[in-house]
Motif scaffolding. Sequence first.
Motif, PDB file in Angstrom:
ATOM      1  N   LYS A 130       4.900   2.683   3.561  1.00 23.64           N
ATOM      2  CA  LYS A 130       4.163   2.136   4.384  1.00 23.64           C
ATOM      3  C   LYS A 130       4.355   2.216   5.837  1.00 23.64           C
ATOM      4  O   LYS A 130       3.742   2.240   6.871  1.00 23.64           O
ATOM      5  CB  LYS A 130       3.742   0.340   3.940  1.00 23.64           C
ATOM      6  CG  LYS A 130       2.966   0.173   4.604  1.00 23.64           C
ATOM      7  CD  LYS A 130       3.143  -1.297   4.106  1.00 23.64           C
ATOM      8  CE  LYS A 130       2.366  -2.730   5.100  1.00 23.64           C
ATOM      9  NZ  LYS A 130       2.495  -4.262   4.310  1.00 23.64           N
ATOM     10  N   ASP A 180      -5.342   1.911  -1.088  1.00 25.68           N
ATOM     11  CA  ASP A 180      -3.740   3.200   0.177  1.00 25.68           C
ATOM     12  C   ASP A 180      -4.907   3.933   0.633  1.00 25.68           C
ATOM     13  O   ASP A 180      -5.947   3.617   0.239  1.00 25.68           O
ATOM     14  CB  ASP A 180      -3.458   3.328  -1.684  1.00 25.68           C
ATOM     15  CG  ASP A 180      -2.897   2.758  -2.409  1.00 25.68           C
ATOM     16  OD1 ASP A 180      -2.124   1.610  -2.707  1.00 25.68           O
ATOM     17  OD2 ASP A 180      -2.736   2.897  -4.006  1.00 25.68           O
ATOM     18  N   LEU A 195      -4.731   3.921  -7.858  1.00 21.06           N
ATOM     19  CA  LEU A 195      -4.262   3.170  -7.140  1.00 21.06           C
ATOM     20  C   LEU A 195      -4.902   2.225  -6.795  1.00 21.06           C
ATOM     21  O   LEU A 195      -5.435   1.482  -7.696  1.00 21.06           O
ATOM     22  CB  LEU A 195      -5.474   4.470  -6.983  1.00 21.06           C
ATOM     23  CG  LEU A 195      -5.164   5.632  -6.803  1.00 21.06           C
ATOM     24  CD1 LEU A 195      -6.955   6.534  -7.000  1.00 21.06           C
ATOM     25  CD2 LEU A 195      -4.214   6.082  -5.347  1.00 21.06           C
ATOM     26  N   ASN A 196      -4.283   1.750  -5.772  1.00 22.27           N
ATOM     27  CA  ASN A 196      -4.386  -0.387  -5.355  1.00 22.27           C
ATOM     28  C   ASN A 196      -5.575   0.006  -4.123  1.00 22.27           C
ATOM     29  O   ASN A 196      -5.327   1.026  -2.849  1.00 22.27           O
ATOM     30  CB  ASN A 196      -3.225  -0.926  -5.165  1.00 22.27           C
ATOM     31  CG  ASN A 196      -3.010  -0.293  -6.388  1.00 22.27           C
ATOM     32  OD1 ASN A 196      -1.379  -0.176  -6.551  1.00 22.27           O
ATOM     33  ND2 ASN A 196      -2.810  -1.409  -7.544  1.00 22.27           N
ATOM     34  N   MET A 229       0.711  -1.472   0.124  1.00 22.48           N
ATOM     35  CA  MET A 229      -0.115   0.214   0.149  1.00 22.48           C
ATOM     36  C   MET A 229       0.654   1.250   0.307  1.00 22.48           C
ATOM     37  O   MET A 229       1.648   1.096   0.499  1.00 22.48           O
ATOM     38  CB  MET A 229      -0.816  -0.140   1.230  1.00 22.48           C
ATOM     39  CG  MET A 229       0.102   0.125   2.760  1.00 22.48           C
ATOM     40  SD  MET A 229       0.297   1.911   3.117  1.00 22.48           S
ATOM     41  CE  MET A 229      -1.154   2.189   3.239  1.00 22.48           C
ATOM     42  N   LYS A 230       0.317   2.595  -0.443  1.00 23.91           N
ATOM     43  CA  LYS A 230       0.884   3.467  -0.671  1.00 23.91           C
ATOM     44  C   LYS A 230       0.215   4.334   0.499  1.00 23.91           C
ATOM     45  O   LYS A 230      -1.143   4.823  -0.026  1.00 23.91           O
ATOM     46  CB  LYS A 230       1.586   3.672  -1.843  1.00 23.91           C
ATOM     47  CG  LYS A 230       0.609   3.609  -2.404  1.00 23.91           C
ATOM     48  CD  LYS A 230       1.139   4.062  -4.694  1.00 23.91           C
ATOM     49  CE  LYS A 230       0.346   4.428  -5.156  1.00 23.91           C
ATOM     50  NZ  LYS A 230      -0.513   2.710  -5.299  1.00 23.91           N
ATOM     51  N   ILE A 231       0.543   5.644   1.199  1.00 23.27           N
ATOM     52  CA  ILE A 231      -0.023   6.959   0.924  1.00 23.27           C
ATOM     53  C   ILE A 231       0.452   7.820   0.653  1.00 23.27           C
ATOM     54  O   ILE A 231       1.309   8.362   0.413  1.00 23.27           O
ATOM     55  CB  ILE A 231       0.346   6.744   2.937  1.00 23.27           C
ATOM     56  CG1 ILE A 231       0.349   5.435   3.400  1.00 23.27           C
ATOM     57  CG2 ILE A 231      -0.284   8.165   3.574  1.00 23.27           C
ATOM     58  CD1 ILE A 231       1.160   5.947   4.937  1.00 23.27           C
ATOM     59  N   MET A 287       4.271  11.830  -1.241  1.00 20.72           N
ATOM     60  CA  MET A 287       3.887  10.316  -0.517  1.00 20.72           C
ATOM     61  C   MET A 287       4.520  10.184   0.652  1.00 20.72           C
ATOM     62  O   MET A 287       5.818  10.744   0.983  1.00 20.72           O
ATOM     63  CB  MET A 287       4.229   9.355  -1.618  1.00 20.72           C
ATOM     64  CG  MET A 287       3.207   9.563  -2.837  1.00 20.72           C
ATOM     65  SD  MET A 287       2.603   7.438  -3.366  1.00 20.72           S
ATOM     66  CE  MET A 287       3.701   8.155  -5.159  1.00 20.72           C
ATOM     67  N   ARG A 303      -9.643   5.549   2.555  1.00 19.74           N
ATOM     68  CA  ARG A 303      -9.622   4.180   2.148  1.00 19.74           C
ATOM     69  C   ARG A 303      -9.754   4.178   0.820  1.00 19.74           C
ATOM     70  O   ARG A 303     -11.376   3.742   0.560  1.00 19.74           O
ATOM     71  CB  ARG A 303      -9.666   3.358   3.499  1.00 19.74           C
ATOM     72  CG  ARG A 303      -9.354   2.209   2.827  1.00 19.74           C
ATOM     73  CD  ARG A 303      -9.918   1.298   4.487  1.00 19.74           C
ATOM     74  NE  ARG A 303     -11.581   0.993   4.165  1.00 19.74           N
ATOM     75  CZ  ARG A 303     -11.845   0.815   5.159  1.00 19.74           C
ATOM     76  NH1 ARG A 303     -11.875   0.753   6.706  1.00 19.74           N
ATOM     77  NH2 ARG A 303     -12.916   0.932   4.886  1.00 19.74           N
ATOM     78  N   ASN A 356      -8.989  -1.011  -7.051  1.00 17.37           N
ATOM     79  CA  ASN A 356      -7.731  -1.096  -8.306  1.00 17.37           C
ATOM     80  C   ASN A 356      -8.540  -0.013  -9.522  1.00 17.37           C
ATOM     81  O   ASN A 356      -9.655   0.046  -9.861  1.00 17.37           O
ATOM     82  CB  ASN A 356      -7.126  -1.957  -8.827  1.00 17.37           C
ATOM     83  CG  ASN A 356      -6.635  -2.406  -7.863  1.00 17.37           C
ATOM     84  OD1 ASN A 356      -6.405  -2.421  -6.994  1.00 17.37           O
ATOM     85  ND2 ASN A 356      -6.446  -4.163  -7.977  1.00 17.37           N
TER      86      ASN A 356
END
Length: 203
Positions: free
Chosen positions: A32, A169, A165-166, A1-3, A29, A60, A64
Motif C-alpha cells: 500500500k 485491490d 482478491l479483495n 488493499m494490495k497492488i 506485488m 480496480r 472479494n
Amino acid sequence: MKIICIGRNYVDHAKELGNEVPTEPVIFMKPKSALLQSHTPFYYPEFTNELHYECELVLRICKNGKYIPERLAGSYYNGITVGIDFTARDIQQEAKKNGLPWEKAKAFDNSAAVGKFVDITPAFNPKNVGFSFTKNEETVQKGNSGEMIFSFNKLISNISNYFSLNIGDLIFTGTPAGVGECLVGDQLEAFMDGVSLLKVEVK
Ligand code: ZN
C-alpha cells in the motif's frame, strides 16, 4: 488493499528487455505504501541510477473472490485507469542476474502511480482500451488492451488462484514496449482513450 502487478504481458515489451514470452502470467506485488495519486510529486529515489517508467492499464477490484472463473471475472472490477509502474531498472537487472526477488526494484514508496479511475459501464469493451504515455509532452509509449498476452479476465482468474482478491485491490496489467528512463524535472502524463488521467512530476 494490495497492488498486484503483471510482468511481460505484451510481446514487444518482453522482447525489448530480452525476456521470453510467458505461458503463465508473471506476478509480483507492491504494498500500500507504494501508492501515489495523480498530481502528487514523485521524488527520485536515492538508491537507483536508472529509474524507468512503465505505463500500464490498472483495474480496480470491486468484489472479494478466490478461484474466480474466467467467464465471471468481468464482474470483479468496476474501474479502470492508467498508472505508472516505476522501476529501478539497475536494481532489477542485478536482482534478475542473481535470481533474487524484485521488491527493492519495484515495490518502493510511491512506485505505483495511479490515475483517476473511470467507471466501467455496460458499453465497456475490455479488448479495445487504448492508452498512451508522454514524457515532457512527447509520446513514448502506446498500447491497447487488445494486444495483451493475457486478457483482464484471464489475469483476474489466474491471480485469484494464488491470492484472494479483495475490494479495493489494484491490478497493474503490464506495460507495452517503449519503457525508458526518467530524470529529475521530467513531466509524465498518461492517457486512456485520449483522456488525460494521470500527471506526475519527477522531483
Ligand atoms: Zn510493469
